[in-house]
Design a protein around this motif. Sequence first.
Motif, PDB file in Angstrom:
ATOM      1  N   GLY A 151       0.772  -1.809  -0.176  1.00  0.00           N
ATOM      2  CA  GLY A 151       0.138   0.113  -0.169  1.00  0.00           C
ATOM      3  C   GLY A 151       0.660   1.346  -0.057  1.00  0.00           C
ATOM      4  N   PHE A 152       1.787   1.065   0.590  1.00  0.00           N
ATOM      5  CA  PHE A 152       2.868   2.334   0.951  1.00  0.00           C
ATOM      6  C   PHE A 152       3.534   3.174  -0.315  1.00  0.00           C
ATOM      7  CE2 PHE A 152       2.657   1.839   5.714  1.00  0.00           C
ATOM      8  CZ  PHE A 152       1.768   3.266   5.879  1.00  0.00           C
ATOM      9  N   TYR A 172       7.177   2.646   5.129  1.00  0.00           N
ATOM     10  CA  TYR A 172       7.688   2.093   3.999  1.00  0.00           C
ATOM     11  C   TYR A 172       8.816   1.021   4.055  1.00  0.00           C
ATOM     12  CZ  TYR A 172       8.873  -0.433  -0.086  1.00  0.00           C
ATOM     13  OH  TYR A 172       9.209  -1.798  -1.127  1.00  0.00           O
ATOM     14  N   ALA A 173       9.549   1.857   4.745  1.00  0.00           N
ATOM     15  CA  ALA A 173      10.942   1.106   5.578  1.00  0.00           C
ATOM     16  C   ALA A 173      10.578   0.279   6.802  1.00  0.00           C
ATOM     17  CB  ALA A 173      11.796   2.504   6.230  1.00  0.00           C
ATOM     18  N   LYS A 179       9.344  -6.797   9.193  1.00  0.00           N
ATOM     19  CA  LYS A 179       9.304  -7.756   8.751  1.00  0.00           C
ATOM     20  C   LYS A 179      10.768  -8.655   9.253  1.00  0.00           C
ATOM     21  CE  LYS A 179       7.808  -9.390   5.481  1.00  0.00           C
ATOM     22  NZ  LYS A 179       7.643  -9.346   3.492  1.00  0.00           N
ATOM     23  N   LYS A 180      11.502  -8.102   9.938  1.00  0.00           N
ATOM     24  CA  LYS A 180      12.669  -7.788  10.318  1.00  0.00           C
ATOM     25  C   LYS A 180      13.360  -8.468   9.256  1.00  0.00           C
ATOM     26  CE  LYS A 180      11.701 -10.067  14.718  1.00  0.00           C
ATOM     27  NZ  LYS A 180      12.176  -8.760  15.900  1.00  0.00           N
ATOM     28  N   GLU A 181      13.644  -7.672   8.177  1.00  0.00           N
ATOM     29  CA  GLU A 181      14.338  -8.066   6.537  1.00  0.00           C
ATOM     30  C   GLU A 181      15.244  -6.707   7.034  1.00  0.00           C
ATOM     31  OE1 GLU A 181      12.159  -8.770   3.465  1.00  0.00           O
ATOM     32  OE2 GLU A 181      10.829 -10.283   4.123  1.00  0.00           O
ATOM     33  N   THR A 182      16.356  -6.886   7.493  1.00  0.00           N
ATOM     34  CA  THR A 182      16.968  -5.729   7.454  1.00  0.00           C
ATOM     35  C   THR A 182      17.767  -4.534   6.106  1.00  0.00           C
ATOM     36  OG1 THR A 182      19.484  -7.302   8.136  1.00  0.00           O
ATOM     37  CG2 THR A 182      17.588  -6.665  10.318  1.00  0.00           C
ATOM     38  N   ASP A 183      17.569  -5.844   5.170  1.00  0.00           N
ATOM     39  CA  ASP A 183      18.765  -5.246   3.738  1.00  0.00           C
ATOM     40  C   ASP A 183      17.768  -4.271   3.375  1.00  0.00           C
ATOM     41  OD1 ASP A 183      20.718  -6.325   4.124  1.00  0.00           O
ATOM     42  OD2 ASP A 183      20.322  -8.130   3.133  1.00  0.00           O
ATOM     43  N   LYS A 184      16.498  -4.681   3.641  1.00  0.00           N
ATOM     44  CA  LYS A 184      15.779  -3.751   2.411  1.00  0.00           C
ATOM     45  C   LYS A 184      14.883  -3.028   3.674  1.00  0.00           C
ATOM     46  CE  LYS A 184      13.368  -7.272  -0.466  1.00  0.00           C
ATOM     47  NZ  LYS A 184      12.073  -7.429  -0.840  1.00  0.00           N
ATOM     48  N   ALA A 185      15.434  -2.338   4.719  1.00  0.00           N
ATOM     49  CA  ALA A 185      14.186  -1.749   6.090  1.00  0.00           C
ATOM     50  C   ALA A 185      16.085  -0.827   6.286  1.00  0.00           C
ATOM     51  CB  ALA A 185      15.177  -2.552   7.461  1.00  0.00           C
ATOM     52  N   GLU A 186      16.915  -1.408   5.838  1.00  0.00           N
ATOM     53  CA  GLU A 186      18.161   0.029   5.778  1.00  0.00           C
ATOM     54  C   GLU A 186      18.376   0.614   4.320  1.00  0.00           C
ATOM     55  OE1 GLU A 186      23.439  -0.542   4.795  1.00  0.00           O
ATOM     56  OE2 GLU A 186      21.989  -2.136   5.286  1.00  0.00           O
ATOM     57  N   ALA A 187      17.994  -0.468   3.026  1.00  0.00           N
ATOM     58  CA  ALA A 187      17.050   0.771   2.090  1.00  0.00           C
ATOM     59  C   ALA A 187      16.393   1.449   2.110  1.00  0.00           C
ATOM     60  CB  ALA A 187      17.440  -0.112   0.811  1.00  0.00           C
ATOM     61  N   GLY A 188      15.401   1.054   2.948  1.00  0.00           N
ATOM     62  CA  GLY A 188      13.897   2.167   3.626  1.00  0.00           C
ATOM     63  C   GLY A 188      14.309   3.215   4.376  1.00  0.00           C
ATOM     64  N   TYR A 189      15.127   3.105   5.363  1.00  0.00           N
ATOM     65  CA  TYR A 189      15.075   4.384   5.960  1.00  0.00           C
ATOM     66  C   TYR A 189      16.611   5.051   5.479  1.00  0.00           C
ATOM     67  CZ  TYR A 189      13.036   1.941  10.030  1.00  0.00           C
ATOM     68  OH  TYR A 189      12.007   0.957  10.409  1.00  0.00           O
ATOM     69  N   ALA A 190      18.004   4.362   3.949  1.00  0.00           N
ATOM     70  CA  ALA A 190      18.390   5.004   3.890  1.00  0.00           C
ATOM     71  C   ALA A 190      17.571   5.837   2.635  1.00  0.00           C
ATOM     72  CB  ALA A 190      19.785   4.452   2.981  1.00  0.00           C
ATOM     73  N   ASP A 191      16.450   5.009   2.136  1.00  0.00           N
ATOM     74  CA  ASP A 191      15.764   6.414   1.007  1.00  0.00           C
ATOM     75  C   ASP A 191      14.940   7.282   2.015  1.00  0.00           C
ATOM     76  OD1 ASP A 191      14.626   6.630  -1.777  1.00  0.00           O
ATOM     77  OD2 ASP A 191      12.655   6.098  -1.225  1.00  0.00           O
ATOM     78  N   TYR A 192      14.761   7.359   2.571  1.00  0.00           N
ATOM     79  CA  TYR A 192      14.010   8.087   3.318  1.00  0.00           C
ATOM     80  C   TYR A 192      14.619   9.779   3.822  1.00  0.00           C
ATOM     81  CZ  TYR A 192      11.298  11.258   6.609  1.00  0.00           C
ATOM     82  OH  TYR A 192      10.456  12.277   7.311  1.00  0.00           O
TER      83      TYR A 192
END
Length: 248
Positions: A151-152, A172-173, A179-192
């Motif tokens: 959705g986001f 979104y991050a 979901k504890k998917e750290t790679d995607k979370a890292e990419a999401g926070y960095a993108d923000y």
Amino acid sequence: MSIKKYPFVVVVCSFGLLSTGCSSITLLRTKELKQVEYHVDSLKTELSSLQRVLFKEQQNQSELLRLIRADQQVRFDELGQKISSLEGGLSESKYKLSQIDKKTQEIQERWEAKAQADSTARTQKTMEIDKLFQIAYGDFTAGRFDLASNGFADFIKQFPDAPSADDATYWYAECWYGKKETDKAEAGYADYLRKYREGKKVCQALYKLGLVYEAKKHLEKRKMVWQKLIAACPEAEEAKAAKSRLGK
């Protein structure tokens, strides 16, 4: 002998005495009368000439006055025509102005209607955007991270310039962090942090990015990020938590 008794004799005698001078007197008087008559005739002739001159002058004055009146009448007629033409032009100008005012009013009414329609459309669009965001956020709070992330992601793709795109990118991050998917979370926070350097969630994003590095055992990166957090948000709760964790 008394004179009163014999008046005739006296007259006769007197006539006799004067008879010698009568002829000369008569001639003198006749000459004077002729001179007077000549002078009178001359005056009559002069008077007649003056009368003719005066009559001629009166005729000339009358003709001049007639010409002046005729010229004035012509000028009055021309002036009347010009006034009529000006009045006609004024009436035409008033009509054109009324038509312009009418068209201006119509255009203004159309613009107002369009502005109102645009405002209504913007309001409806804003409501739709907010509704989509709330749906995705509702999924996130309910722990439906897959639905929330989708959705986001759709929201960010469709409405990148919306005021809530800032929040959508952060959440979104957060979905990937949940979901504890750290790679995607890292990419999401960095993108923000790249897109919204002055965003509303900068302090939270820096702190959560440090947690991601901590989970991945990238302690130097965690330290660097949290030091940046402490410098940027010294009074934030996230900064206090980062100080505490770094101290440990």
